[in-house]
Design a protein around this motif. Structure first.
Motif, PDB file in Angstrom:
ATOM      1  N   CYS A  94      -5.407 -31.205  12.507  1.00 40.69           N
ATOM      2  CA  CYS A  94      -5.856 -31.640  13.833  1.00 40.69           C
ATOM      3  C   CYS A  94      -6.165 -30.424  14.686  1.00 40.69           C
ATOM      4  CB  CYS A  94      -4.764 -32.491  14.490  1.00 40.69           C
ATOM      5  SG  CYS A  94      -5.201 -33.131  16.113  1.00 40.69           S
ATOM      6  N   ASN A  95      -7.274 -30.484  15.431  1.00 44.54           N
ATOM      7  CA  ASN A  95      -7.674 -29.377  16.306  1.00 44.54           C
ATOM      8  C   ASN A  95      -7.239 -29.583  17.755  1.00 44.54           C
ATOM      9  OD1 ASN A  95      -8.924 -28.088  14.158  1.00 44.54           O
ATOM     10  ND2 ASN A  95     -10.928 -28.986  14.583  1.00 44.54           N
ATOM     11  N   ASN A  96      -6.569 -30.697  18.048  1.00 46.55           N
ATOM     12  CA  ASN A  96      -6.131 -30.964  19.408  1.00 46.55           C
ATOM     13  C   ASN A  96      -4.860 -30.174  19.724  1.00 46.55           C
ATOM     14  OD1 ASN A  96      -8.204 -32.845  20.101  1.00 46.55           O
ATOM     15  ND2 ASN A  96      -7.188 -34.345  18.808  1.00 46.55           N
ATOM     16  N   THR A  97      -4.560 -30.070  21.020  1.00 50.50           N
ATOM     17  CA  THR A  97      -3.387 -29.300  21.461  1.00 50.50           C
ATOM     18  C   THR A  97      -2.545 -30.123  22.420  1.00 50.50           C
ATOM     19  OG1 THR A  97      -4.709 -28.296  23.243  1.00 50.50           O
ATOM     20  CG2 THR A  97      -4.545 -27.069  21.158  1.00 50.50           C
ATOM     21  N   CYS A  98      -2.306 -31.385  22.097  1.00 53.99           N
ATOM     22  CA  CYS A  98      -1.501 -32.243  22.958  1.00 53.99           C
ATOM     23  C   CYS A  98      -0.125 -31.618  23.158  1.00 53.99           C
ATOM     24  CB  CYS A  98      -1.362 -33.638  22.347  1.00 53.99           C
ATOM     25  SG  CYS A  98      -2.941 -34.453  22.047  1.00 53.99           S
ATOM     26  N   THR A  99       0.354 -31.600  24.381  1.00 54.46           N
ATOM     27  CA  THR A  99       1.560 -30.848  24.695  1.00 54.46           C
ATOM     28  C   THR A  99       2.833 -31.476  24.135  1.00 54.46           C
ATOM     29  OG1 THR A  99       1.696 -31.992  26.833  1.00 54.46           O
ATOM     30  CG2 THR A  99       0.591 -29.843  26.792  1.00 54.46           C
ATOM     31  N   PHE A 100       2.777 -32.756  23.740  1.00 59.90           N
ATOM     32  CA  PHE A 100       3.966 -33.427  23.215  1.00 59.90           C
ATOM     33  C   PHE A 100       4.029 -33.409  21.693  1.00 59.90           C
ATOM     34  CE2 PHE A 100       0.619 -36.593  23.882  1.00 59.90           C
ATOM     35  CZ  PHE A 100       0.505 -37.131  22.611  1.00 59.90           C
ATOM     36  N   CYS A 101       2.966 -32.965  21.035  1.00 60.78           N
ATOM     37  CA  CYS A 101       2.802 -33.222  19.602  1.00 60.78           C
ATOM     38  C   CYS A 101       3.015 -31.954  18.777  1.00 60.78           C
ATOM     39  CB  CYS A 101       1.413 -33.790  19.323  1.00 60.78           C
ATOM     40  SG  CYS A 101       1.174 -34.310  17.610  1.00 60.78           S
ATOM     41  N   ILE A 102       3.797 -32.093  17.730  1.00 60.87           N
ATOM     42  CA  ILE A 102       4.093 -30.964  16.843  1.00 60.87           C
ATOM     43  C   ILE A 102       3.224 -30.987  15.581  1.00 60.87           C
ATOM     44  CG2 ILE A 102       5.908 -32.109  15.494  1.00 60.87           C
ATOM     45  CD1 ILE A 102       7.519 -29.474  15.754  1.00 60.87           C
ATOM     46  N   VAL A 103       2.450 -32.074  15.395  1.00 66.38           N
ATOM     47  CA  VAL A 103       1.696 -32.255  14.156  1.00 66.38           C
ATOM     48  C   VAL A 103       0.728 -31.106  13.853  1.00 66.38           C
ATOM     49  CG1 VAL A 103      -0.045 -33.701  13.015  1.00 66.38           C
ATOM     50  CG2 VAL A 103       1.976 -34.750  14.035  1.00 66.38           C
ATOM     51  N   PRO A 104      -0.073 -30.610  14.827  1.00 65.07           N
ATOM     52  CA  PRO A 104      -0.995 -29.512  14.488  1.00 65.07           C
ATOM     53  C   PRO A 104      -0.284 -28.269  13.952  1.00 65.07           C
ATOM     54  CG  PRO A 104      -1.648 -30.523  16.557  1.00 65.07           C
ATOM     55  CD  PRO A 104      -0.303 -31.103  16.206  1.00 65.07           C
ATOM     56  N   GLN A 105       0.946 -28.016  14.437  1.00 60.29           N
ATOM     57  CA  GLN A 105       1.692 -26.867  13.929  1.00 60.29           C
ATOM     58  C   GLN A 105       2.101 -27.062  12.466  1.00 60.29           C
ATOM     59  OE1 GLN A 105       4.983 -25.744  16.512  1.00 60.29           O
ATOM     60  NE2 GLN A 105       3.995 -26.752  18.244  1.00 60.29           N
ATOM     61  N   LEU A 106       2.307 -28.317  12.089  1.00 63.11           N
ATOM     62  CA  LEU A 106       2.825 -28.607  10.753  1.00 63.11           C
ATOM     63  C   LEU A 106       1.736 -28.981   9.751  1.00 63.11           C
ATOM     64  CD1 LEU A 106       5.908 -30.722  11.858  1.00 63.11           C
ATOM     65  CD2 LEU A 106       5.757 -28.255  11.501  1.00 63.11           C
ATOM     66  N   ARG A 107       0.623 -29.504  10.237  1.00 65.20           N
ATOM     67  CA  ARG A 107      -0.481 -29.914   9.359  1.00 65.20           C
ATOM     68  C   ARG A 107      -1.649 -28.945   9.398  1.00 65.20           C
ATOM     69  NH1 ARG A 107       0.106 -34.081   5.499  1.00 65.20           N
ATOM     70  NH2 ARG A 107       1.696 -35.509   6.243  1.00 65.20           N
ATOM     71  N   GLY A 108      -1.703 -28.085  10.417  1.00 64.73           N
ATOM     72  CA  GLY A 108      -2.760 -27.088  10.493  1.00 64.73           C
ATOM     73  C   GLY A 108      -4.043 -27.603  11.135  1.00 64.73           C
ATOM     74  N   LYS A 109      -5.053 -26.745  11.146  1.00 65.36           N
ATOM     75  CA  LYS A 109      -6.356 -27.091  11.706  1.00 65.36           C
ATOM     76  C   LYS A 109      -7.049 -28.139  10.830  1.00 65.36           C
ATOM     77  CE  LYS A 109      -6.529 -24.287  15.272  1.00 65.36           C
ATOM     78  NZ  LYS A 109      -6.627 -24.796  16.657  1.00 65.36           N
ATOM     79  N   GLU A 110      -7.960 -28.869  11.466  1.00 64.89           N
ATOM     80  CA  GLU A 110      -8.656 -29.942  10.748  1.00 64.89           C
ATOM     81  C   GLU A 110      -9.508 -29.389   9.605  1.00 64.89           C
ATOM     82  OE1 GLU A 110     -12.205 -33.151  11.628  1.00 64.89           O
ATOM     83  OE2 GLU A 110     -10.669 -32.866  13.161  1.00 64.89           O
ATOM     84  N   LYS A 111      -9.378 -30.026   8.449  1.00 61.24           N
ATOM     85  CA  LYS A 111     -10.213 -29.736   7.289  1.00 61.24           C
ATOM     86  C   LYS A 111     -10.881 -31.029   6.854  1.00 61.24           C
ATOM     87  CE  LYS A 111      -9.179 -25.353   6.558  1.00 61.24           C
ATOM     88  NZ  LYS A 111     -10.218 -24.299   6.610  1.00 61.24           N
ATOM     89  N   ASP A 112     -12.200 -31.022   6.776  1.00 62.74           N
ATOM     90  CA  ASP A 112     -12.967 -32.220   6.435  1.00 62.74           C
ATOM     91  C   ASP A 112     -13.420 -32.196   4.985  1.00 62.74           C
ATOM     92  OD1 ASP A 112     -12.783 -33.126   9.060  1.00 62.74           O
ATOM     93  OD2 ASP A 112     -14.679 -32.189   9.656  1.00 62.74           O
ATOM     94  N   ARG A 113     -13.398 -33.375   4.370  1.00 64.28           N
ATOM     95  CA  ARG A 113     -14.000 -33.506   3.038  1.00 64.28           C
ATOM     96  C   ARG A 113     -15.496 -33.744   3.177  1.00 64.28           C
ATOM     97  NH1 ARG A 113     -11.098 -38.191  -0.151  1.00 64.28           N
ATOM     98  NH2 ARG A 113     -12.159 -37.263  -1.948  1.00 64.28           N
ATOM     99  N   ARG A 114     -16.226 -33.404   2.166  1.00 63.21           N
ATOM    100  CA  ARG A 114     -17.652 -33.696   2.166  1.00 63.21           C
ATOM    101  C   ARG A 114     -17.854 -35.200   2.025  1.00 63.21           C
ATOM    102  NH1 ARG A 114     -20.049 -29.758   4.509  1.00 63.21           N
ATOM    103  NH2 ARG A 114     -21.989 -30.752   3.829  1.00 63.21           N
ATOM    104  N   PRO A 115     -18.852 -35.773   2.704  1.00 64.97           N
ATOM    105  CA  PRO A 115     -19.072 -37.211   2.631  1.00 64.97           C
ATOM    106  C   PRO A 115     -19.225 -37.727   1.197  1.00 64.97           C
ATOM    107  CG  PRO A 115     -20.426 -36.240   4.366  1.00 64.97           C
ATOM    108  CD  PRO A 115     -19.796 -35.106   3.629  1.00 64.97           C
TER     109      PRO A 115
END
Length: 489
Positions: free
Chosen positions: A150-171
């Protein structure tokens, strides 16, 4: 395999099971003591730590009584706590993170040979999870990851720290997986991402998600398409149009609100305000009047005033959510919100939470009551509710994802999970519907055939190394958090 948290974790557990079966292990028979126990953990809620360490404590005497048993801990809490897990529970054999689930079989073998705990936490994704073997829990419905991180920076959420920046699969990779699943009998897929409608950001196509929905509509045999969880910031008109114009995209939307107060949303670092959220709801209702909209709401965010909370109640009344997953704010170390001033007393948060739940329960029941007397087609489900022996009730999901318990008349052909039935709704409650007038039409499907084939071969399984939870000293399994509960998109 015990899973906590959101659908991303559930899907990761399918990958972990597939990896272990590919390495020669087999799932433990019910009631037996497992040789390997895997916890796939969540770190979003404050009680996640206590739940894990409590379970590990229950297992210590079980492991002592069964030499050779191995315990592995992975997922978001493992990514966060790392070596702390082995320090607090030295009988754990393997700790692995969210970025290297593919390492589990090797780490188990290394721990066995070296006779010491193996802790391996990668800081970035080693391989997209969808490239790994999978043991899917359902033969008729499947998760399909379109992105991780996830590329968001919500102040309550720890997920981006644990899952990292968004990575997309090719369609093409996503669609190839969907087609392969349909060939195996799957009739419903849920496109999955921490921020699913931001899909395409990595390769620069802002309409990639709506194109993906339309492409799924062209796959023959795919009857139902869902997705979770979108972010209001990225919810564009082309996605609404694709939902409305693609017949197999279901009239259902889970879109996290978090707060109805624009002031609180700013403090949460959510990049939309109340007016934006309500405008999306209005557009979805205009395009799909029958759509069921669900959401996530946090009560008691630091600094939330009574006026802020009333704004949340206002949005709930205006949006008429069919259901809402409501949470009391939970402080997570390492997030900006944990250090904010204005942390609210527990009793204030509890009182507001109870008012919100009461309001949403009333709205949910009123919205469900509008379906009484109407016919709906259900995808018959496995494990969605206890079968009623007296009324011979089974359960299924309507196109809008509402849960319906339906009666099967004595002597009538019984549908299988994966089959489709048409029923008439006779009763509504806040969290489910009932159809006691009998099945009006039964459509047997390839998905039902796939379920029957899997169910019929289950008895032929050969004994082997067992995976799962032991029957001694372990607490009852915990259900996964409903849609949006972990991702907090």
């Amino acid at each position: 395999m015990r899973t906590y948290g959101c659908q991303m974790n559930v899907h990761d557990s399918e990958r972990l099971s597939g990896l272990l079966e590919d390495a020669g292990y087999e799932r433990a028979a019910e009631g037996s003591t497992a040789d390997i126990i895997v916890f796939n953990t969540c770190a979003v809620r404050e009680n996640a730590d206590n739940r894990l360490y409590g379970n590990l404590g229950h297992l210590r005497p079980v492991k002592d009584a069964h030499p050779g048993m191995q315990i592995a801990v992975g997922g978001c809490l493992a990514q966060k706590d790392r070596g702390e897990i082995v320090r607090r529970a030295p009988w754990v054999d393997v700790v692995f993170g969210t970025h290297n689930i593919g390492s589990l079989p090797v780490l188990l073998e290394r721990a066995r040979v070296q006779r010491e705990a193996q802790v391996e936490i990668e800081e970035s994704l080693q391989s997209f999870p969808s490239t790994l073997p999978t043991r899917r829990e359902s033969p008729y419905a499947a998760w399909v990851s379109v992105s991780v991180g996830c590329n968001n920076t919500c102040t309550f959420c720890i997920v981006p720290q644990l899952r990292g920046k968004e990575k997309d699969r090719r369609p093409g990779d996503v669609l190839a997986e969907v087609r392969a699943l349909v060939e195996q009998g799957v009739v419903e897929v849920t496109l999955l991402g921490q921020n699913v409608n931001a899909y395409g950001a990595e390769f620069g196509d802002r309409q990639a998600f709506s194109k993906l929905l339309r492409a799924c509509g062209e796959i023959e045999g795919l009857e139902r398409v869902r997705f979770t969880s979108p972010h209001p910031r990225d919810f564009t008109d082309d996605v609404i149009e694709a939902m409305a114009e693609t017949p197999n995209v279901m009239p259902q939307l889970h879109m996290p609100l978090q707060s109805g107060s624009s002031r609180v949303l700013k403090a949460m670092r959510r990049s939309y305000r109340q007016e934006r959220f309500l405008s999306i709801v209005e557009k979805v209702r205009a395009a799909m009047p029958e759509a069921a909209i669900t959401t996530d709401i946090i009560v008691g965010f630091p600094g939330e005033t009574e006026e802020d909370f009333e704004e949340t109640l206002h949005v709930v009344r205006e949006s008429r959510f069919s259901s809402a997953f409501t949470f009391q704010y939970s402080k997570r170390p390492g997030t900006p919100a944990a250090e904010m001033e204005g942390q609210l007393p527990k009793e204030v948060v509890q009182e507001r939470y109870e008012r919100l739940v009461a309001l949403q329960e009333r709205i949910s029941e009123e919205e469900n009551a509008q379906l009484v007397g109407r016919e709906v087609e259900l995808l018959v489900a496995e494990g969605e509710g206890r079968k009623d022996g007296e009324r011979r009730r089974l359960s299924g999901r309507a196109p809008d994802n509402r849960l319906v318990h339906f009666a099967v008349e004595e002597g009538a052909e019984e549908p299988r999970p994966g089959d489709m039935v048409t029923v008439g709704i006779t009763y509504a409650a806040p969290h489910h519907l009932v159809a006691d007038s009998g099945v009006r039409a039964l459509r047997r499907t390839r998905a039902g055939d796939a379920w029957a084939a899997r169910n019929g071969t289950a008895e032929d399984a050969k004994p082997g190394v067992l995976l799962g939870m032991p029957s001694v000293g372990a607490p009852a399994p915990q259900p996964a958090t409903p849609a949006g509960g972990c991702c907090d998109a």
